[in-house]
Design a protein around this motif. Structure first.
Motif, PDB file in Angstrom:
ATOM      1  N   ALA A 211      29.148  35.756  27.609  1.00 47.00           N
ATOM      2  CA  ALA A 211      29.404  35.542  29.045  1.00 47.00           C
ATOM      3  C   ALA A 211      30.896  35.329  29.289  1.00 47.00           C
ATOM      4  O   ALA A 211      31.477  35.888  30.240  1.00 47.00           O
ATOM      5  N   GLU A 212      31.518  34.545  28.420  1.00 46.62           N
ATOM      6  CA  GLU A 212      32.938  34.243  28.637  1.00 46.62           C
ATOM      7  C   GLU A 212      33.803  35.490  28.421  1.00 46.62           C
ATOM      8  O   GLU A 212      34.730  35.761  29.196  1.00 46.62           O
ATOM      9  N   MET A 213      33.483  36.287  27.419  1.00 50.22           N
ATOM     10  CA  MET A 213      34.285  37.482  27.152  1.00 50.22           C
ATOM     11  C   MET A 213      34.096  38.533  28.251  1.00 50.22           C
ATOM     12  O   MET A 213      35.063  39.207  28.638  1.00 50.22           O
ATOM     13  N   GLN A 214      32.884  38.650  28.739  1.00 48.73           N
ATOM     14  CA  GLN A 214      32.669  39.592  29.851  1.00 48.73           C
ATOM     15  C   GLN A 214      33.432  39.150  31.093  1.00 48.73           C
ATOM     16  O   GLN A 214      34.023  39.961  31.804  1.00 48.73           O
ATOM     17  N   GLN A 215      33.418  37.856  31.320  1.00 47.20           N
ATOM     18  CA  GLN A 215      34.146  37.337  32.490  1.00 47.20           C
ATOM     19  C   GLN A 215      35.653  37.553  32.326  1.00 47.20           C
ATOM     20  O   GLN A 215      36.344  37.906  33.280  1.00 47.20           O
ATOM     21  N   LEU A 216      36.136  37.337  31.093  1.00 50.29           N
ATOM     22  CA  LEU A 216      37.576  37.458  30.855  1.00 50.29           C
ATOM     23  C   LEU A 216      38.058  38.909  30.890  1.00 50.29           C
ATOM     24  O   LEU A 216      39.176  39.182  31.297  1.00 50.29           O
TER      25      LEU A 216
ATOM     26  N   LEU B 291      35.965  42.082  31.909  1.00 51.88           N
ATOM     27  CA  LEU B 291      35.514  42.873  33.059  1.00 51.88           C
ATOM     28  C   LEU B 291      35.897  42.213  34.379  1.00 51.88           C
ATOM     29  O   LEU B 291      36.221  42.913  35.345  1.00 51.88           O
ATOM     30  N   GLY B 292      35.852  40.887  34.400  1.00 51.43           N
ATOM     31  CA  GLY B 292      36.230  40.176  35.630  1.00 51.43           C
ATOM     32  C   GLY B 292      37.672  40.463  35.990  1.00 51.43           C
ATOM     33  O   GLY B 292      38.001  40.747  37.146  1.00 51.43           O
ATOM     34  N   THR B 293      38.547  40.420  34.990  1.00 54.82           N
ATOM     35  CA  THR B 293      39.960  40.721  35.229  1.00 54.82           C
ATOM     36  C   THR B 293      40.136  42.170  35.649  1.00 54.82           C
ATOM     37  O   THR B 293      40.955  42.492  36.518  1.00 54.82           O
ATOM     38  N   ASN B 294      39.315  43.065  35.017  1.00 54.40           N
ATOM     39  CA  ASN B 294      39.404  44.486  35.342  1.00 54.40           C
ATOM     40  C   ASN B 294      39.013  44.741  36.798  1.00 54.40           C
ATOM     41  O   ASN B 294      39.654  45.525  37.500  1.00 54.40           O
ATOM     42  N   GLU B 295      37.963  44.018  37.233  1.00 57.72           N
ATOM     43  CA  GLU B 295      37.542  44.174  38.627  1.00 57.72           C
ATOM     44  C   GLU B 295      38.637  43.732  39.581  1.00 57.72           C
ATOM     45  O   GLU B 295      38.913  44.390  40.587  1.00 57.72           O
ATOM     46  N   LEU B 296      39.266  42.618  39.241  1.00 56.54           N
ATOM     47  CA  LEU B 296      40.367  42.142  40.085  1.00 56.54           C
ATOM     48  C   LEU B 296      41.491  43.172  40.139  1.00 56.54           C
ATOM     49  O   LEU B 296      42.073  43.431  41.200  1.00 56.54           O
ATOM     50  N   MET B 297      41.787  43.742  38.952  1.00 57.03           N
ATOM     51  CA  MET B 297      42.867  44.726  38.900  1.00 57.03           C
ATOM     52  C   MET B 297      42.504  45.946  39.745  1.00 57.03           C
ATOM     53  O   MET B 297      43.335  46.468  40.494  1.00 57.03           O
ATOM     54  N   GLU B 298      41.219  46.372  39.622  1.00 58.52           N
ATOM     55  CA  GLU B 298      40.801  47.543  40.390  1.00 58.52           C
ATOM     56  C   GLU B 298      40.851  47.267  41.897  1.00 58.52           C
ATOM     57  O   GLU B 298      41.246  48.123  42.679  1.00 58.52           O
ATOM     58  N   GLN B 299      40.442  46.035  42.241  1.00 61.44           N
ATOM     59  CA  GLN B 299      40.500  45.687  43.665  1.00 61.44           C
ATOM     60  C   GLN B 299      41.932  45.721  44.168  1.00 61.44           C
ATOM     61  O   GLN B 299      42.231  46.247  45.240  1.00 61.44           O
ATOM     62  N   SER B 300      42.836  45.146  43.368  1.00 63.16           N
ATOM     63  CA  SER B 300      44.239  45.138  43.800  1.00 63.16           C
ATOM     64  C   SER B 300      44.800  46.554  43.829  1.00 63.16           C
ATOM     65  O   SER B 300      45.560  46.918  44.728  1.00 63.16           O
ATOM     66  N   MET B 301      44.367  47.370  42.842  1.00 61.65           N
ATOM     67  CA  MET B 301      44.842  48.758  42.811  1.00 61.65           C
ATOM     68  C   MET B 301      44.305  49.541  44.008  1.00 61.65           C
ATOM     69  O   MET B 301      45.029  50.316  44.628  1.00 61.65           O
ATOM     70  N   SER B 302      43.033  49.294  44.329  1.00 68.53           N
ATOM     71  CA  SER B 302      42.482  50.010  45.484  1.00 68.53           C
ATOM     72  C   SER B 302      43.191  49.580  46.748  1.00 68.53           C
ATOM     73  O   SER B 302      43.471  50.408  47.645  1.00 68.53           O
ATOM     74  N   GLY B 303      43.570  48.312  46.840  1.00 72.50           N
ATOM     75  CA  GLY B 303      44.342  47.846  47.978  1.00 72.50           C
ATOM     76  C   GLY B 303      45.696  48.493  48.025  1.00 72.50           C
ATOM     77  O   GLY B 303      46.189  48.915  49.087  1.00 72.50           O
ATOM     78  N   ASP B 304      46.342  48.631  46.857  1.00 66.31           N
ATOM     79  CA  ASP B 304      47.665  49.266  46.805  1.00 66.31           C
ATOM     80  C   ASP B 304      47.582  50.733  47.209  1.00 66.31           C
ATOM     81  O   ASP B 304      48.447  51.247  47.912  1.00 66.31           O
ATOM     82  N   THR B 305      46.497  51.408  46.770  1.00 62.33           N
ATOM     83  CA  THR B 305      46.362  52.827  47.092  1.00 62.33           C
ATOM     84  C   THR B 305      46.226  53.044  48.588  1.00 62.33           C
ATOM     85  O   THR B 305      46.766  53.975  49.162  1.00 62.33           O
ATOM     86  N   GLY B 306      45.500  52.103  49.239  1.00 63.07           N
ATOM     87  CA  GLY B 306      45.311  52.206  50.664  1.00 63.07           C
ATOM     88  C   GLY B 306      46.582  51.985  51.469  1.00 63.07           C
ATOM     89  O   GLY B 306      46.663  52.390  52.609  1.00 63.07           O
ATOM     90  N   HIS B 307      47.569  51.291  50.840  1.00 60.40           N
ATOM     91  CA  HIS B 307      48.811  51.027  51.562  1.00 60.40           C
ATOM     92  C   HIS B 307      49.986  51.715  50.887  1.00 60.40           C
ATOM     93  O   HIS B 307      51.040  51.139  50.723  1.00 60.40           O
TER      94      HIS B 307
ATOM     95  N   ALA C 229      33.658  50.287  26.564  1.00 65.26           N
ATOM     96  CA  ALA C 229      32.307  50.277  26.002  1.00 65.26           C
ATOM     97  C   ALA C 229      32.338  49.818  24.545  1.00 65.26           C
ATOM     98  O   ALA C 229      31.506  49.017  24.106  1.00 65.26           O
ATOM     99  N   GLN C 230      33.347  50.333  23.827  1.00 60.00           N
ATOM    100  CA  GLN C 230      33.525  49.938  22.426  1.00 60.00           C
ATOM    101  C   GLN C 230      33.796  48.421  22.329  1.00 60.00           C
ATOM    102  O   GLN C 230      33.248  47.743  21.461  1.00 60.00           O
ATOM    103  N   MET C 231      34.616  47.952  23.236  1.00 58.57           N
ATOM    104  CA  MET C 231      34.965  46.530  23.244  1.00 58.57           C
ATOM    105  C   MET C 231      33.725  45.679  23.544  1.00 58.57           C
ATOM    106  O   MET C 231      33.474  44.683  22.871  1.00 58.57           O
ATOM    107  N   LEU C 232      32.958  46.088  24.544  1.00 55.72           N
ATOM    108  CA  LEU C 232      31.765  45.316  24.891  1.00 55.72           C
ATOM    109  C   LEU C 232      30.744  45.335  23.752  1.00 55.72           C
ATOM    110  O   LEU C 232      30.089  44.328  23.480  1.00 55.72           O
ATOM    111  N   GLN C 233      30.661  46.484  23.075  1.00 61.36           N
ATOM    112  CA  GLN C 233      29.757  46.565  21.923  1.00 61.36           C
ATOM    113  C   GLN C 233      30.207  45.605  20.824  1.00 61.36           C
ATOM    114  O   GLN C 233      29.388  44.945  20.181  1.00 61.36           O
TER     115      GLN C 233
END
Lengths: 155, 163
Positions: free
Chosen positions: B136-141, B143-159, B113-117
């Protein structure tokens, strides 16, 4: 008898002259070695020439027949002269490229083309390299900024 | 082999070598001459065509933000160390470890939140169009990366059957 011999010599001499003149006029060539028919005529003449001096007997029917036969020349094939000249020109002309590969290799070996191609390649390589380097610099700078404001723990 | 073919192949090889040599030389020279390793903000100036005044303001914001970011990062790192020490001694996910995970997540959320502010503040120091593009570019760089990481982490947790 002497007259007859002289007459025979005169006839043979005429035959020789006619043979030579016909050979020249029929081919139009100044190179007798090129034509086998001309060579045949020359041989006949060469055979007949010593005969006019010594051994000619005008009464000899066989000799007369031979002499009459020697006058006849077989007809040359159509466009004989043009074909001879064409073959001479082909032989003297520089070797032509036979395929697109030969033409391309001949083009490549031209110094002017080689220099132009090398210059174009250096230019294109430098241009693409500079663009790629600029992209790499931009990406590195972006990553530097991102690392300073958004640590990996947050991304 | 046909002589013409040999000439053609040789010319192609030579052309490839000339092109590759020029390409890598120019790339290397560009990277060496244009890299500014000392300044983290050089990308902002070049990418968003900022004036000296705008850069001065953004540099102030950047330098004001860095200590806050470092402080949050230090807190996260400390919590992660605590979590590792808890996980290192046990084979199960204890309540204490779960509590540490929640604390880390909360710290990360605060930090994000601090970073986005900060991004919003910096974008407001830019011309409007450039500011929108920057945000737009900073949010993509980030939060977009964070979403990818979370997706990969959620996939790892499931397996992850190992305990």
């Amino acid at each position: 008898m002497r007259l007859a011999n002289d007459h025979a010599g005169l006839r043979v001499g005429c035959i020789y002259e006619i043979t030579a003149s016909r050979a020249k006029s029929s081919t139009g060539l100044s190179r007798p070695g090129k034509n086998t028919k001309l060579r045949a005529a020359d041989k006949v003449s060469a055979v007949l020439e010593p005969m006019k001096k010594e051994d000619i007997n005008p009464a000899d029917e066989k000799l007369g027949t031979l002499l009459r036969e020697s006058r006849t020349f077989p007809a040359l094939p159509p466009r004989f002269q043009q074909n001879v000249w064409r073959r001479i020109e082909d032989a003297e002309a520089p070797a032509k490229s036979e395929s697109w590969l030969d033409a391309l290799s001949a083009l490549i070996l031209r110094p002017r083309f080689a220099l132009a191609a090398a210059a174009a390649l250096v230019l294109a390589g430098s241009l693409f390299g500079a663009l790629e380097g600029r992209q790499a610099v931009r990406h590195d700078a972006q990553m530097n900024y991102l690392a300073s404001v958004a640590p990996h723990a947050l991304r | 082999m046909n002589r013409s073919l040999v000439i053609l192949l040789g010319a192609l090889a030579l052309a490839a070598a000339v092109f590759a040599g020029s390409y890598f030389t120019a790339q290397r020279a560009t990277v060496m001459c244009c890299t500014k390793p000392a300044d983290d903000l050089s990308w902002l100036r070049d990418e968003f065509h900022l004036s000296d005044t705008e850069m001065t303001r953004i540099r102030e914001l950047h330098e004001g933000y860095l200590p806050q970011c470092a402080e949050m990062c230090a807190k996260i790192a400390a919590k992660k160390n605590e979590l590792e020490s808890i996980l290192g001694g046990s084979t199960n996910l204890t309540a204490e470890a779960q509590s540490k995970l929640n604390e880390i997540a909360e710290l990360r959320a605060q930090c994000q939140a601090q970073m986005l502010q900060h991004f919003v503040t910096v974008s407001q120091a830019m011309p409007p169009e450039q500011g929108r593009r920057y945000l737009a570019e900073m949010q993509q760089l980030t939060l977009g990366t964070n979403e990818l990481m979370e997706q990969s982490m959620s996939g790892d947790t499931g397996h992850e059957p190992h305990h």
